[in-house]
Design a protein around this motif. Sequence first.
Motif, PDB file in Angstrom:
ATOM      1  N   VAL A  22      47.273 -16.683 -27.447  1.00 34.49           N
ATOM      2  CA  VAL A  22      47.219 -17.700 -28.443  1.00 34.49           C
ATOM      3  C   VAL A  22      47.589 -17.491 -29.757  1.00 34.49           C
ATOM      4  O   VAL A  22      47.157 -16.355 -30.143  1.00 34.49           O
ATOM      5  CB  VAL A  22      46.077 -18.701 -28.328  1.00 34.49           C
ATOM      6  CG1 VAL A  22      45.586 -19.216 -26.881  1.00 34.49           C
ATOM      7  CG2 VAL A  22      44.758 -17.861 -28.594  1.00 34.49           C
ATOM      8  N   THR A  73      49.753 -22.870 -30.839  1.00 37.45           N
ATOM      9  CA  THR A  73      48.963 -24.112 -31.537  1.00 37.45           C
ATOM     10  C   THR A  73      49.371 -24.751 -32.764  1.00 37.45           C
ATOM     11  O   THR A  73      49.717 -23.922 -33.601  1.00 37.45           O
ATOM     12  CB  THR A  73      47.585 -23.611 -31.561  1.00 37.45           C
ATOM     13  OG1 THR A  73      47.210 -22.791 -32.548  1.00 37.45           O
ATOM     14  CG2 THR A  73      47.070 -23.133 -30.155  1.00 37.45           C
ATOM     15  N   PHE A  87      42.371 -22.477 -26.725  1.00 37.52           N
ATOM     16  CA  PHE A  87      42.435 -20.904 -26.619  1.00 37.52           C
ATOM     17  C   PHE A  87      41.125 -20.642 -25.662  1.00 37.52           C
ATOM     18  O   PHE A  87      40.908 -19.391 -25.624  1.00 37.52           O
ATOM     19  CB  PHE A  87      42.289 -20.439 -28.182  1.00 37.52           C
ATOM     20  CG  PHE A  87      41.252 -20.881 -28.722  1.00 37.52           C
ATOM     21  CD1 PHE A  87      41.281 -21.314 -29.980  1.00 37.52           C
ATOM     22  CD2 PHE A  87      39.549 -20.443 -28.354  1.00 37.52           C
ATOM     23  CE1 PHE A  87      39.977 -21.959 -30.662  1.00 37.52           C
ATOM     24  CE2 PHE A  87      38.696 -20.859 -29.097  1.00 37.52           C
ATOM     25  CZ  PHE A  87      38.793 -21.546 -30.390  1.00 37.52           C
ATOM     26  N   ALA A  90      41.706 -17.481 -22.821  1.00 35.17           N
ATOM     27  CA  ALA A  90      42.656 -16.620 -23.757  1.00 35.17           C
ATOM     28  C   ALA A  90      42.346 -15.123 -23.339  1.00 35.17           C
ATOM     29  O   ALA A  90      41.005 -14.845 -23.343  1.00 35.17           O
ATOM     30  CB  ALA A  90      42.932 -16.945 -25.095  1.00 35.17           C
ATOM     31  N   ALA A  93      44.657 -12.941 -28.785  1.00 40.84           N
ATOM     32  CA  ALA A  93      45.262 -13.969 -29.960  1.00 40.84           C
ATOM     33  C   ALA A  93      45.690 -13.340 -30.924  1.00 40.84           C
ATOM     34  O   ALA A  93      45.446 -12.152 -31.396  1.00 40.84           O
ATOM     35  CB  ALA A  93      43.855 -14.658 -30.465  1.00 40.84           C
ATOM     36  N   LEU A 115      36.913 -18.361 -32.621  1.00 38.15           N
ATOM     37  CA  LEU A 115      36.944 -17.598 -31.508  1.00 38.15           C
ATOM     38  C   LEU A 115      35.681 -16.620 -31.015  1.00 38.15           C
ATOM     39  O   LEU A 115      35.425 -16.727 -29.993  1.00 38.15           O
ATOM     40  CB  LEU A 115      38.311 -16.275 -31.648  1.00 38.15           C
ATOM     41  CG  LEU A 115      39.516 -16.865 -31.460  1.00 38.15           C
ATOM     42  CD1 LEU A 115      40.471 -15.664 -31.857  1.00 38.15           C
ATOM     43  CD2 LEU A 115      39.883 -17.261 -30.099  1.00 38.15           C
TER      44      LEU A 115
END
Length: 212
Positions: A22, A73, A87, A90, A93, A115
Amino acid sequence: MAQVDGPPASAAPGQPCVSKLVLLGSGSVGKSSLALRYVKQDFKTVLPTVGCAFFTKVVDVGASSLKLEIWDTAGQEKYHSVCHLYFRGANAALLVYDITQKGSFHRAQQWLAELEKEFAPGEVVVMLVGNKTDLGEEREVTVQEGKEFAESKGLLFMETSAKLGWQVCEAFAAVAHELLQRHKAGAGPTLPGGDAVDLNSGPARQVKCCAH
């Protein structure tokens, strides 16, 4: 709504393993431009992403292959509640900021906090990316600032220019390499806590990623 859970990082024999990556960051930092440059070797002015855009790319790392499913995104605040869903699941990232906008650097740090609410330490491969190095005269975030924050959080770190194509391939390739290392190691953490990998200097990894 589109399926938001990423596929497992595994594949049938002879097929590349699949990983969900992501792109996170404020609007206008160049997330879509990075994805377009990497996947299509192209750069053009793009309209702001609405919700989430989707790209795929197969990366060859030595004798292994990895299929990256890249989720781009939207950075605008009005899409934040939606993008938060994308996310999930995922494997990696990219936290992208604009080196000419200090606020976008702070926003990338906030995305990292988001996250950290979803994933355990070391569960995903995370790279901090300072984009728009072609606008160096307008720089508000120094290389050292980016590097020090990455070091404090154990992130990969690189600066890029989507416009010039500088280090874009290398950034995605480094993430792909870490994902494959994780897959081979049985999905264990790939980076020791607190140790950043500065990819702005030294020889590039031997990863085939920019072939058409």
